[in-house]
Design a protein around this motif. Structure first.
Motif, PDB file in Angstrom:
ATOM      1  N   GLN A  47       0.844  -1.200   0.000  1.00 60.44           N
ATOM      2  CA  GLN A  47       0.000   0.000   0.000  1.00 60.44           C
ATOM      3  C   GLN A  47       0.878   1.247   0.000  1.00 60.44           C
ATOM      4  O   GLN A  47       2.045   1.183   0.357  1.00 60.44           O
ATOM      5  CB  GLN A  47      -0.919   0.002   1.217  1.00 60.44           C
ATOM      6  N   PRO A  48       0.310   2.409  -0.411  1.00 59.92           N
ATOM      7  CA  PRO A  48       1.089   3.646  -0.352  1.00 59.92           C
ATOM      8  C   PRO A  48       1.483   3.938   1.099  1.00 59.92           C
ATOM      9  O   PRO A  48       0.665   3.816   2.008  1.00 59.92           O
ATOM     10  CB  PRO A  48       0.124   4.717  -0.864  1.00 59.92           C
ATOM     11  N   ASN A  49       2.743   4.295   1.293  1.00 57.99           N
ATOM     12  CA  ASN A  49       3.210   4.589   2.648  1.00 57.99           C
ATOM     13  C   ASN A  49       4.430   5.493   2.542  1.00 57.99           C
ATOM     14  O   ASN A  49       5.515   5.026   2.242  1.00 57.99           O
ATOM     15  CB  ASN A  49       3.558   3.291   3.389  1.00 57.99           C
ATOM     16  N   GLY A  50       4.219   6.795   2.745  1.00 57.97           N
ATOM     17  CA  GLY A  50       5.290   7.766   2.614  1.00 57.97           C
ATOM     18  C   GLY A  50       4.947   8.788   1.545  1.00 57.97           C
ATOM     19  O   GLY A  50       3.785   9.022   1.237  1.00 57.97           O
ATOM     20  N   ALA A  51       5.980   9.382   0.962  1.00 61.50           N
ATOM     21  CA  ALA A  51       5.797  10.451  -0.019  1.00 61.50           C
ATOM     22  C   ALA A  51       5.581   9.885  -1.415  1.00 61.50           C
ATOM     23  O   ALA A  51       6.099   8.826  -1.765  1.00 61.50           O
ATOM     24  CB  ALA A  51       7.010  11.363  -0.014  1.00 61.50           C
ATOM     25  N   GLY A  52       4.801  10.608  -2.206  1.00 60.58           N
ATOM     26  CA  GLY A  52       4.565  10.198  -3.582  1.00 60.58           C
ATOM     27  C   GLY A  52       3.866  11.279  -4.371  1.00 60.58           C
ATOM     28  O   GLY A  52       3.726  12.411  -3.920  1.00 60.58           O
ATOM     29  N   GLU A  53       3.437  10.897  -5.563  1.00 59.12           N
ATOM     30  CA  GLU A  53       2.715  11.804  -6.444  1.00 59.12           C
ATOM     31  C   GLU A  53       1.492  11.076  -6.967  1.00 59.12           C
ATOM     32  O   GLU A  53       1.585   9.944  -7.437  1.00 59.12           O
ATOM     33  CB  GLU A  53       3.620  12.222  -7.605  1.00 59.12           C
ATOM     34  N   LEU A  54       0.340  11.730  -6.883  1.00 59.35           N
ATOM     35  CA  LEU A  54      -0.903  11.171  -7.385  1.00 59.35           C
ATOM     36  C   LEU A  54      -1.336  11.984  -8.597  1.00 59.35           C
ATOM     37  O   LEU A  54      -1.448  13.205  -8.521  1.00 59.35           O
ATOM     38  CB  LEU A  54      -1.995  11.232  -6.309  1.00 59.35           C
ATOM     39  N   THR A  55      -1.546  11.294  -9.718  1.00 64.49           N
ATOM     40  CA  THR A  55      -2.023  11.950 -10.932  1.00 64.49           C
ATOM     41  C   THR A  55      -3.478  11.560 -11.137  1.00 64.49           C
ATOM     42  O   THR A  55      -3.826  10.374 -11.152  1.00 64.49           O
ATOM     43  CB  THR A  55      -1.191  11.528 -12.154  1.00 64.49           C
ATOM     44  N   LEU A  56      -4.339  12.570 -11.271  1.00 65.38           N
ATOM     45  CA  LEU A  56      -5.768  12.349 -11.494  1.00 65.38           C
ATOM     46  C   LEU A  56      -6.009  12.033 -12.967  1.00 65.38           C
ATOM     47  O   LEU A  56      -5.160  12.303 -13.812  1.00 65.38           O
ATOM     48  CB  LEU A  56      -6.560  13.584 -11.083  1.00 65.38           C
ATOM     49  N   PRO A  57      -7.164  11.494 -13.315  1.00 69.22           N
ATOM     50  CA  PRO A  57      -7.454  11.161 -14.711  1.00 69.22           C
ATOM     51  C   PRO A  57      -7.359  12.352 -15.664  1.00 69.22           C
ATOM     52  O   PRO A  57      -7.079  12.162 -16.847  1.00 69.22           O
ATOM     53  CB  PRO A  57      -8.888  10.619 -14.655  1.00 69.22           C
ATOM     54  N   ASN A  58      -7.553  13.568 -15.163  1.00 72.41           N
ATOM     55  CA  ASN A  58      -7.467  14.751 -16.027  1.00 72.41           C
ATOM     56  C   ASN A  58      -6.041  15.280 -16.165  1.00 72.41           C
ATOM     57  O   ASN A  58      -5.813  16.293 -16.809  1.00 72.41           O
ATOM     58  CB  ASN A  58      -8.394  15.860 -15.524  1.00 72.41           C
ATOM     59  N   GLY A  59      -5.067  14.593 -15.541  1.00 73.03           N
ATOM     60  CA  GLY A  59      -3.666  15.001 -15.646  1.00 73.03           C
ATOM     61  C   GLY A  59      -3.166  15.857 -14.502  1.00 73.03           C
ATOM     62  O   GLY A  59      -1.968  16.115 -14.396  1.00 73.03           O
ATOM     63  N   THR A  60      -4.052  16.328 -13.629  1.00 74.44           N
ATOM     64  CA  THR A  60      -3.646  17.129 -12.477  1.00 74.44           C
ATOM     65  C   THR A  60      -2.821  16.273 -11.528  1.00 74.44           C
ATOM     66  O   THR A  60      -3.183  15.134 -11.238  1.00 74.44           O
ATOM     67  CB  THR A  60      -4.879  17.676 -11.721  1.00 74.44           C
ATOM     68  N   LYS A  61      -1.713  16.833 -11.052  1.00 74.26           N
ATOM     69  CA  LYS A  61      -0.823  16.092 -10.157  1.00 74.26           C
ATOM     70  C   LYS A  61      -0.824  16.712  -8.770  1.00 74.26           C
ATOM     71  O   LYS A  61      -0.886  17.930  -8.631  1.00 74.26           O
ATOM     72  CB  LYS A  61       0.603  16.096 -10.702  1.00 74.26           C
ATOM     73  N   TYR A  62      -0.756  15.868  -7.765  1.00 72.49           N
ATOM     74  CA  TYR A  62      -0.638  16.309  -6.378  1.00 72.49           C
ATOM     75  C   TYR A  62       0.512  15.564  -5.717  1.00 72.49           C
ATOM     76  O   TYR A  62       0.664  14.357  -5.924  1.00 72.49           O
ATOM     77  CB  TYR A  62      -1.927  16.015  -5.581  1.00 72.49           C
ATOM     78  N   LEU A  63       1.309  16.283  -4.942  1.00 66.91           N
ATOM     79  CA  LEU A  63       2.288  15.641  -4.089  1.00 66.91           C
ATOM     80  C   LEU A  63       1.515  15.093  -2.906  1.00 66.91           C
ATOM     81  O   LEU A  63       0.609  15.751  -2.393  1.00 66.91           O
ATOM     82  CB  LEU A  63       3.343  16.643  -3.637  1.00 66.91           C
ATOM     83  N   THR A  64       1.842  13.888  -2.482  1.00 62.91           N
ATOM     84  CA  THR A  64       1.059  13.247  -1.437  1.00 62.91           C
ATOM     85  C   THR A  64       1.942  12.667  -0.346  1.00 62.91           C
ATOM     86  O   THR A  64       3.119  12.399  -0.565  1.00 62.91           O
ATOM     87  CB  THR A  64       0.221  12.092  -2.016  1.00 62.91           C
ATOM     88  N   LYS A  65       1.343  12.491   0.810  1.00 66.58           N
ATOM     89  CA  LYS A  65       1.968  11.745   1.899  1.00 66.58           C
ATOM     90  C   LYS A  65       0.920  10.775   2.425  1.00 66.58           C
ATOM     91  O   LYS A  65      -0.203  11.176   2.723  1.00 66.58           O
ATOM     92  CB  LYS A  65       2.433  12.673   3.014  1.00 66.58           C
ATOM     93  N   PHE A  66       1.298   9.514   2.504  1.00 63.50           N
ATOM     94  CA  PHE A  66       0.407   8.462   3.001  1.00 63.50           C
ATOM     95  C   PHE A  66       1.000   7.816   4.246  1.00 63.50           C
ATOM     96  O   PHE A  66       2.218   7.775   4.416  1.00 63.50           O
ATOM     97  CB  PHE A  66       0.231   7.357   1.943  1.00 63.50           C
ATOM     98  N   LYS A  67       0.136   7.306   5.088  1.00 65.46           N
ATOM     99  CA  LYS A  67       0.564   6.497   6.222  1.00 65.46           C
ATOM    100  C   LYS A  67      -0.315   5.259   6.242  1.00 65.46           C
ATOM    101  O   LYS A  67      -1.536   5.357   6.386  1.00 65.46           O
ATOM    102  CB  LYS A  67       0.435   7.261   7.536  1.00 65.46           C
ATOM    103  N   ASN A  68       0.302   4.102   6.030  1.00 60.56           N
ATOM    104  CA  ASN A  68      -0.415   2.826   6.016  1.00 60.56           C
ATOM    105  C   ASN A  68      -1.606   2.833   5.057  1.00 60.56           C
ATOM    106  O   ASN A  68      -2.687   2.360   5.389  1.00 60.56           O
ATOM    107  CB  ASN A  68      -0.855   2.437   7.421  1.00 60.56           C
ATOM    108  N   GLY A  69      -1.413   3.394   3.876  1.00 67.15           N
ATOM    109  CA  GLY A  69      -2.449   3.386   2.849  1.00 67.15           C
ATOM    110  C   GLY A  69      -3.474   4.497   2.946  1.00 67.15           C
ATOM    111  O   GLY A  69      -4.330   4.627   2.088  1.00 67.15           O
ATOM    112  N   VAL A  70      -3.385   5.326   3.977  1.00 63.79           N
ATOM    113  CA  VAL A  70      -4.345   6.417   4.178  1.00 63.79           C
ATOM    114  C   VAL A  70      -3.650   7.746   3.908  1.00 63.79           C
ATOM    115  O   VAL A  70      -2.580   8.010   4.454  1.00 63.79           O
ATOM    116  CB  VAL A  70      -4.907   6.397   5.615  1.00 63.79           C
ATOM    117  N   PRO A  71      -4.247   8.611   3.067  1.00 58.97           N
ATOM    118  CA  PRO A  71      -3.596   9.882   2.772  1.00 58.97           C
ATOM    119  C   PRO A  71      -3.570  10.807   3.986  1.00 58.97           C
ATOM    120  O   PRO A  71      -4.537  10.873   4.736  1.00 58.97           O
ATOM    121  CB  PRO A  71      -4.446  10.481   1.654  1.00 58.97           C
ATOM    122  N   ARG A  72      -2.451  11.497   4.143  1.00 63.21           N
ATOM    123  CA  ARG A  72      -2.306  12.469   5.227  1.00 63.21           C
ATOM    124  C   ARG A  72      -2.145  13.885   4.705  1.00 63.21           C
ATOM    125  O   ARG A  72      -2.381  14.840   5.427  1.00 63.21           O
ATOM    126  CB  ARG A  72      -1.102  12.105   6.108  1.00 63.21           C
TER     127      ARG A  72
END
Length: 94
Positions: A47-72
């Motif tokens: 599962q996602p755990n830590g820093a990453g990048e999420l790209t939406l279907p429309n191409g918009t990107k967000y920097l993300t941080k997850f903990k145990n699969g849950v976005p923070r």
């Protein structure tokens, strides 16, 4: 949770995974979901755990941080606008 009209998180996650590549040495994964979302980032315990990048279907990107699969946190890299999620709180700001 909805950002810019897109569901960026629900208790069911992003839907079914259609493709997943994990580099076990670095712990970085590229995960594509059936609904068009793509996550590239730290991956642990399948599962996602830590820093990453999420790209939406429309191409918009967000920097993300997850903990145990849950976005923070979600951060728009263009504006710096961020949404932080806690156990019972949510804060927004620049």
């Amino acid at each position: 949770m909805v950002i810019d009209g897109w569901v960026v998180w629900s208790k069911r996650g992003y839907g079914q995974i259609v493709e997943k590549k994990v580099d076990n040495e670095s712990g970085i994964a590229t995960v594509k979901y059936e609904n068009g979302y793509v996550y590239i980032g730290e991956w642990k315990n399948d599962q996602p755990n830590g820093a990453g990048e999420l790209t939406l279907p429309n191409g918009t990107k967000y920097l993300t941080k997850f903990k145990n699969g849950v976005p923070r946190e979600f951060v728009d890299p263009n504006s710096g606008y961020s949404i932080r999620l806690g156990r019972k709180t949510m804060s927004m700001g620049y």
